[in-house]
Design an enzyme around this catalytic site. Structure first.
Site, PDB file in Angstrom:
ATOM      1  N   GLU A   1      49.214  37.547  47.957  1.00 55.15           N
ATOM      2  CA  GLU A   1      49.137  38.970  48.287  1.00 55.15           C
ATOM      3  C   GLU A   1      49.272  39.178  49.799  1.00 55.15           C
ATOM      4  O   GLU A   1      48.832  38.339  50.575  1.00 55.15           O
ATOM      5  CB  GLU A   1      47.783  39.526  47.805  1.00 55.15           C
ATOM      6  CG  GLU A   1      47.513  39.223  46.337  1.00 55.15           C
ATOM      7  CD  GLU A   1      46.063  39.459  45.913  1.00 55.15           C
ATOM      8  OE1 GLU A   1      45.367  40.262  46.571  1.00 55.15           O
ATOM      9  OE2 GLU A   1      45.624  38.843  44.936  1.00 55.15           O
TER      10      GLU A   1
ATOM     11  N   GLU B   1      44.940  49.822  46.353  1.00 49.66           N
ATOM     12  CA  GLU B   1      43.711  49.442  45.648  1.00 49.66           C
ATOM     13  C   GLU B   1      42.520  49.914  46.478  1.00 49.66           C
ATOM     14  O   GLU B   1      42.547  49.842  47.704  1.00 49.66           O
ATOM     15  CB  GLU B   1      43.659  47.917  45.487  1.00 49.66           C
ATOM     16  CG  GLU B   1      42.379  47.388  44.864  1.00 49.66           C
ATOM     17  CD  GLU B   1      42.333  45.859  44.806  1.00 49.66           C
ATOM     18  OE1 GLU B   1      41.263  45.333  44.463  1.00 49.66           O
ATOM     19  OE2 GLU B   1      43.346  45.209  45.115  1.00 49.66           O
TER      20      GLU B   1
END
Length: 422
Positions: free
Chosen positions: A226, A337
C-alpha cells in the site's frame, strides 16, 4: 571497618530500596506500577535503538521532525535475517511501458504538477549513498498500545467489496470509498491523487488515501502492498499530511509495518523520506496539488518497486517477503479509508479526502486520476471492469468517470457525520 564505612557499604538508594522491597513483595501495588513503568521504558528504549540507525547527517524539519541521513547499507531493511547478504539493486531491471504523459493534462497543469515537496527539504538534503529516515521519538512509541503494535495497522483494515457479510467490513471501525478491479493477474498499479489535510475528530482515528496491491484471500494469509498519503495523529503526533507506505503478508497480524518501521522495504532514494510531511496541500476552490504513485513488479528480479512522482524511484519490497504477491496480485484498490471510532455513540466527523462529497467536483472534492494497472507484459493499461464500494455512501461516497485528459478517474470522500449520517 569503621562504622561510617560500614554504613556506606550497606546504604541503599531510595530507588534500590524500593526495588528490594518490590522483590520481597512488601509494597505490592506501587511496586508493580514502578516495575512495569521501568520495564516499559527499557523496552521502548531498546525499540528506539533498533529503529534509529546511526546518522551521517541529521536535518531538523520545520514541522519538528528529525530526518536522519542513514548510510544506505545501514537502513532498517537489513535487520531482516534473510537480507543479511542481500546485494542492493540500485535500479529496477525494467520500467513499465506506456507511462501516462502528464504533459497532456490541460486543466491548470502548472498548479497541479511538479509542485509538491516535503517540508524537511527547506532545511537541507541528504548526501549520496544515504537515505532519509524519519527519526522515531519516545512519544511516538508510547502512543501505541505496545512496542509490538507500534507502526502497524489493525487486523481487518482492508475494504472487502464482495464480502458475504457486510457487517464484517464495519466491525473494525474502518470505512472506505474505493474503486477496484479483480479477476485478472495484476503486476502493479498507478494513480495520481490530489493531496488534502482532512480534519480528524479523535487522535486515535486517521484518514488516508492510497492504492492497495492485494494477493490471496481476505483471510489470515492476505498479502498487501500500500502507498499514498495519510493524516494520523496517533502514528505521527500531529495532523500533517504525510507520504506513507505499508506492507503485510499475513493480513496485518505479525508481518509488515508503515514506512521503514520494520525490516522489509529497501530504499535507494536519498531525496524522499517515508512518513515525512507533504507540502503544499490542496485548498477548497483553490490550487490543487497532487502526487503520482506507481508500484510494479520487476519481471526479472520479482521485487515490487515504488516510484513517487515522475522522478523518484524510491526502492523495493523484496519478493521473498510475500507468498501470493511473489507471483502476482489478484485485486487492485484505489481510494480513501478512515477510522470511525464512533465517539459519543455518533458517527465520527473525521473527513475523508477533502471532506466533500464526490458530486462537488474539481477543486472541492478529492480525486484519483489516470488510474492504471500493469499487465503481464509490463505495460500500463486502463483498468477494465472498475467496481466501486463504500460501506455508508451517506457518510463517504465514490463516483467514477473517464475522459481524454484524466483517463479513468474518480472523485471520492465526504464529511463523515452529517444530517444523513448521524
Amino acid at each position: 571497618m569503621g562504622s561510617s564505612e560500614h554504613f556506606r557499604s550497606v546504604r541503599v538508594s531510595g530507588r534500590g530500596l524500593a526495588l528490594v522491597l518490590c522483590l520481597l513483595g512488601l509494597v505490592s501495588l506501587t511496586c508493580a506500577t514502578r516495575l512495569s513503568v521501568s520495564r516499559q521504558k527499557l523496552e521502548v528504549q531498546k525499540h528506539l535503538n533498533r529503529l534509529n540507525k546511526a546518522a551521517v547527517k541529521s536535518i531538523e524539519s520545520p514541522d519538528g521532525d528529525i530526518i536522519d541521513c542513514v548510510h544506505i547499507s545501514n537502513q532498517p531493511a537489513f535487520d531482516h535475517p534473510f537480507l543479511k547478504d542481500h546485494k542492493i539493486q540500485m535500479r529496477p531491471s525494467y520500467h513499465p511501458e506506456g507511462l501516462f504523459d502528464e504533459s497532456k493534462v490541460s486543466e491548470k497543469p502548472k498548479e497541479r504538477t511538479n509542485s509538491i515537496t516535503q517540508l524537511w527539504h527547506q532545511n537541507g538534503k541528504c548526501p549520496e549513498d544515504t537515505i532519509p529516515v524519519r527519526r522515531t521519538k519516545e512519544d511516538d512509541v508510547l502512543r501505541a498500545s505496545s512496542t509490538k503494535r507500534y507502526g502497524k495497522k489493525r487486523h481487518r483494515a482492508i475494504p472487502q467489496p464482495r464480502s458475504p457479510d457486510p457487517s464484517l467490513t464495519t466491525q473494525s471501525g474502518h470505512q472506505h470509498a474505493i474503486a477496484y478491479v479483480e479477476g485478472d493477474r495484476y503486476y502493479g498499479a498507478k494513480a495520481t491523487i490530489n493531496v488534502w489535510e482532512p480534519k480528524i475528530q479523535q487522535p486515535n482515528e486517521f484518514s488516508l488515501s492510497q492504492l492497495w496491491i492485494l494477493g490471496g484471500s481476505f483471510g489470515e494469509d492476505l498479502n498487501s502492498i500500500e502507498a499514498g498519503w495519510q493524516v494520523s495523529p496517533d502514528l505521527y503526533g500531529d495532523n500533517n499530511t504525510r507520504l506513507f507506505t505499508y506492507w503485510t503478508s499475513d493480513a496485518y497480524q505479525a508481518t509488515g509495518c508503515y514506512n521503514l518501521l520494520c525490516s522489509g522495504f529497501i530504499q535507494i532514494n536519498s531525496e524522499i523520506a517515508m512518513g515525512a510531511s507533504i507540502s503544499p496541500v490542496s485548498g477548497f476552490r483553490n490550487s490543487q496539488y497532487d502526487i503520482s504513485i506507481l508500484i510494479w513488479k520487476d519481471p526479472k528480479e520479482g521485487h515490487w518497486w515504488m516510484q513517487f512522482g515522475n522522478d523518484y524511484v524510491l526502492g523495493y519490497w523484496p519478493a521473498f517477503l510475500f507468498s501470493y504477491l511473489a507471483d502476482s496480485a489478484s485485486m487492485i484498490e484505489w481510494g480513501g479509508e478512515v477510522v470511525n471510532s464512533e465517539p459519543d455513540g455518533e458517527h465520527t466527523s473525521t473527513q475523508m479526502g477533502s471532506g466533500r462529497f464526490p458530486e462537488e467536483g474539481f477543486s472541492k472534492s478529492s480525486y484519483f486520476r489516470n488510474i492504471q494497472v500493469v499487465d503481464s507484459s509490463n505495460n500500463l493499461k486502463a483498468p477494465k471492469g472498475i467496481g466501486t464500494f463504500t460501506e455508508q455512501s451517506n457518510c463517504y461516497d465514490v463516483q467514477t468517470g473517464s475522459n481524454g485528459d484524466w483517463g479513468h478517474y474518480f472523485y471520492y470522500g465526504g464529511p463523515g457525520r452529517n444530517p444523513n449520517c448521524p
